[in-house]
Scaffold this motif. Sequence first.
Motif, PDB file in Angstrom:
ATOM      1  N   PHE A  70       0.835  -1.204   0.000  1.00  0.00           N
ATOM      2  CA  PHE A  70       0.000   0.000   0.000  1.00  0.00           C
ATOM      3  C   PHE A  70       0.874   1.261   0.000  1.00  0.00           C
ATOM      4  CE2 PHE A  70      -2.546  -3.330   2.152  1.00  0.00           C
ATOM      5  CZ  PHE A  70      -3.557  -3.428   1.200  1.00  0.00           C
ATOM      6  N   TYR A  71       2.011   1.166   0.641  1.00  0.00           N
ATOM      7  CA  TYR A  71       3.012   2.239   0.611  1.00  0.00           C
ATOM      8  C   TYR A  71       3.411   2.514  -0.842  1.00  0.00           C
ATOM      9  CZ  TYR A  71       7.339   4.494   2.480  1.00  0.00           C
ATOM     10  OH  TYR A  71       8.355   5.355   2.826  1.00  0.00           O
ATOM     11  N   GLY A  72       3.655   1.438  -1.595  1.00  0.00           N
ATOM     12  CA  GLY A  72       4.023   1.562  -3.004  1.00  0.00           C
ATOM     13  C   GLY A  72       2.860   2.007  -3.873  1.00  0.00           C
ATOM     14  N   ILE A  73       1.648   1.538  -3.563  1.00  0.00           N
ATOM     15  CA  ILE A  73       0.472   1.944  -4.336  1.00  0.00           C
ATOM     16  C   ILE A  73       0.270   3.455  -4.227  1.00  0.00           C
ATOM     17  CG2 ILE A  73      -2.058   1.840  -4.363  1.00  0.00           C
ATOM     18  CD1 ILE A  73      -1.770  -1.166  -3.711  1.00  0.00           C
ATOM     19  N   GLY A  74       0.439   3.993  -3.028  1.00  0.00           N
ATOM     20  CA  GLY A  74       0.321   5.433  -2.851  1.00  0.00           C
ATOM     21  C   GLY A  74       1.390   6.184  -3.618  1.00  0.00           C
ATOM     22  N   ALA A  75       2.626   5.669  -3.557  1.00  0.00           N
ATOM     23  CA  ALA A  75       3.738   6.330  -4.240  1.00  0.00           C
ATOM     24  C   ALA A  75       3.546   6.323  -5.750  1.00  0.00           C
ATOM     25  CB  ALA A  75       5.049   5.644  -3.866  1.00  0.00           C
ATOM     26  N   TYR A  76       3.217   5.174  -6.318  1.00  0.00           N
ATOM     27  CA  TYR A  76       3.050   5.080  -7.773  1.00  0.00           C
ATOM     28  C   TYR A  76       1.787   5.786  -8.250  1.00  0.00           C
ATOM     29  CZ  TYR A  76       7.025   2.085  -8.803  1.00  0.00           C
ATOM     30  OH  TYR A  76       8.304   1.606  -8.993  1.00  0.00           O
ATOM     31  N   SER A  77       0.741   5.819  -7.439  1.00  0.00           N
ATOM     32  CA  SER A  77      -0.468   6.545  -7.826  1.00  0.00           C
ATOM     33  C   SER A  77      -0.162   8.026  -7.979  1.00  0.00           C
ATOM     34  CB  SER A  77      -1.569   6.340  -6.769  1.00  0.00           C
ATOM     35  OG  SER A  77      -1.987   5.000  -6.722  1.00  0.00           O
ATOM     36  N   SER A  78       0.530   8.584  -6.993  1.00  0.00           N
ATOM     37  CA  SER A  78       0.895  10.000  -7.073  1.00  0.00           C
ATOM     38  C   SER A  78       1.857  10.263  -8.228  1.00  0.00           C
ATOM     39  CB  SER A  78       1.539  10.448  -5.755  1.00  0.00           C
ATOM     40  OG  SER A  78       0.568  10.883  -4.836  1.00  0.00           O
ATOM     41  N   ALA A  79       2.805   9.346  -8.420  1.00  0.00           N
ATOM     42  CA  ALA A  79       3.783   9.521  -9.492  1.00  0.00           C
ATOM     43  C   ALA A  79       3.108   9.534 -10.852  1.00  0.00           C
ATOM     44  CB  ALA A  79       4.827   8.407  -9.422  1.00  0.00           C
ATOM     45  N   ILE A  80       2.193   8.603 -11.083  1.00  0.00           N
ATOM     46  CA  ILE A  80       1.525   8.500 -12.387  1.00  0.00           C
ATOM     47  C   ILE A  80       0.556   9.661 -12.604  1.00  0.00           C
ATOM     48  CG2 ILE A  80      -0.085   7.103 -13.736  1.00  0.00           C
ATOM     49  CD1 ILE A  80       1.212   4.632 -12.327  1.00  0.00           C
ATOM     50  N   VAL A  81      -0.224   9.984 -11.570  1.00  0.00           N
ATOM     51  CA  VAL A  81      -1.199  11.071 -11.692  1.00  0.00           C
ATOM     52  C   VAL A  81      -0.507  12.406 -11.984  1.00  0.00           C
ATOM     53  CG1 VAL A  81      -2.827  12.489 -10.372  1.00  0.00           C
ATOM     54  CG2 VAL A  81      -3.030  10.006 -10.330  1.00  0.00           C
ATOM     55  N   THR A  82       0.622  12.650 -11.323  1.00  0.00           N
ATOM     56  CA  THR A  82       1.309  13.932 -11.492  1.00  0.00           C
ATOM     57  C   THR A  82       2.344  13.907 -12.617  1.00  0.00           C
ATOM     58  OG1 THR A  82       2.936  13.303  -9.791  1.00  0.00           O
ATOM     59  CG2 THR A  82       0.999  14.536  -9.074  1.00  0.00           C
ATOM     60  N   GLY A  83       3.175  12.855 -12.649  1.00  0.00           N
ATOM     61  CA  GLY A  83       4.256  12.800 -13.624  1.00  0.00           C
ATOM     62  C   GLY A  83       3.799  12.458 -15.022  1.00  0.00           C
ATOM     63  N   THR A  84       2.784  11.599 -15.135  1.00  0.00           N
ATOM     64  CA  THR A  84       2.310  11.172 -16.455  1.00  0.00           C
ATOM     65  C   THR A  84       1.165  12.042 -16.966  1.00  0.00           C
ATOM     66  OG1 THR A  84       2.939   8.887 -15.950  1.00  0.00           O
ATOM     67  CG2 THR A  84       1.407   9.236 -17.779  1.00  0.00           C
ATOM     68  N   TYR A  85       0.217  12.347 -16.087  1.00  0.00           N
ATOM     69  CA  TYR A  85      -0.981  13.075 -16.521  1.00  0.00           C
ATOM     70  C   TYR A  85      -0.967  14.543 -16.124  1.00  0.00           C
ATOM     71  CZ  TYR A  85      -2.726   8.418 -17.512  1.00  0.00           C
ATOM     72  OH  TYR A  85      -2.871   7.144 -18.017  1.00  0.00           O
ATOM     73  N   GLY A  86       0.021  14.975 -15.360  1.00  0.00           N
ATOM     74  CA  GLY A  86       0.173  16.389 -15.048  1.00  0.00           C
ATOM     75  C   GLY A  86      -0.853  16.981 -14.105  1.00  0.00           C
ATOM     76  N   LEU A  87      -1.502  16.149 -13.304  1.00  0.00           N
ATOM     77  CA  LEU A  87      -2.499  16.644 -12.354  1.00  0.00           C
ATOM     78  C   LEU A  87      -1.837  17.053 -11.041  1.00  0.00           C
ATOM     79  CD1 LEU A  87      -5.338  14.028 -12.985  1.00  0.00           C
ATOM     80  CD2 LEU A  87      -5.102  16.324 -13.961  1.00  0.00           C
ATOM     81  N   SER A  88      -2.615  17.600 -10.141  1.00  0.00           N
ATOM     82  CA  SER A  88      -2.102  18.091  -8.858  1.00  0.00           C
ATOM     83  C   SER A  88      -1.647  16.934  -7.964  1.00  0.00           C
ATOM     84  CB  SER A  88      -3.196  18.882  -8.137  1.00  0.00           C
ATOM     85  OG  SER A  88      -2.834  19.139  -6.798  1.00  0.00           O
ATOM     86  N   PRO A  89      -0.565  17.125  -7.208  1.00  0.00           N
ATOM     87  CA  PRO A  89      -0.138  16.098  -6.247  1.00  0.00           C
ATOM     88  C   PRO A  89      -1.214  15.754  -5.220  1.00  0.00           C
ATOM     89  CG  PRO A  89       1.613  17.699  -6.588  1.00  0.00           C
ATOM     90  CD  PRO A  89       0.402  18.236  -7.282  1.00  0.00           C
TER      91      PRO A  89
END
Length: 352
Positions: A70-89
């Motif tokens: 779950f630690y990793g799910i949170g990290a990768y979710s934020s990474a993909i949402v912000t780094g790939t799709y450019g949305l807010s952290p």
Amino acid sequence: MEKKDLKKIYHNSPAGPIIFTVLLFLMPVFISSNYIFTIFIMIGFYALVCNGMTMLTGFAGQISLGQATFYGIGAYSSAIVTGTYGLSPWIGMIAGMILGALIALIVGIPTFRLKGHYLALATLGFGIIVYTSFKEMKDLTGGSNGFFGIPTINLFGFEFNNDLRYFYLVWVFVMIGLIFSRNIIHSRIGRALRSIEGSEVASDAVGVNIMNYKLQAFMLSAMFASLSGSLLAHYVTFINPELFGAMTSIYFLLMVIIGGSSSIWGSIVGAATYVLLGEILKQLVPMFLPSAGGEFEIMFFGILLVVTLIYMPNGLYPQFEKLFSKFKKKKEKVQPPLQVGGDRVASGGENQ
């Protein structure tokens, strides 16, 4: 001042959180080392995860070996949402928490229908599956090479782009998490969780919905871990699957046991013990054992866990409570007897 029981002060009143928060947030006034801030930031990340695990393990009596998932799910979710799709952290953090809670629900529904520590086995196996997915889904996660270019967090134009600012951000989340958990523990849900940890048979006999409360505790622990993972991702701005392996889950469980699973404050004590001892070992081990590798740290914490289970089964935090209680009693004994109307009033009565 009216005499109060120590446990009442630290668990039933806001005195403990207020004193700790004031001391913590005044620390930068006296310390300017980025190294110290980095250490406390890491303690904050781990304390958030352990806070959720305390609710699950210490109060619901369930052991999870998949919190790193779950630690990793949170990290990768934020990474993909912000780094790939450019949305807010902030959207990334919320998405990670929601996804973590949904996965915990999916894993928990079949698992909690079984007896014994099946949650530990289920989360361990699920963690291996997710860890492998992080490595193999290269187009989405970057694979073993990692995910680069994760943006920093900003709030109304204020960017958390240095250690001091991130120190305050992380510990605001930690303190909010502690207050939230404290309120749950002293609510009807907390009493139900304690009854489950004491005896599932007795809880079921008085009408406690065991399945429901276990699921709630598991989902809450997953949300705490996901939030911590999101904060980690935006702090280091780079993540890879090795950060979220099975050993990380074992270390989280170790922190909870060492700190004390019966108190939410044990999450901070356990996280601080792990991080500080780890830093000390990095400095001392090469001096005495130049050829020692990373396995020495694993062996040391394994020994520490065994010693804790034998001599301090309730963890370190209850020991600190006992020491403080003894110090307080000694201080009260040396106080002079109260003078009332010219007569000395002793503890056993009054002189006539």
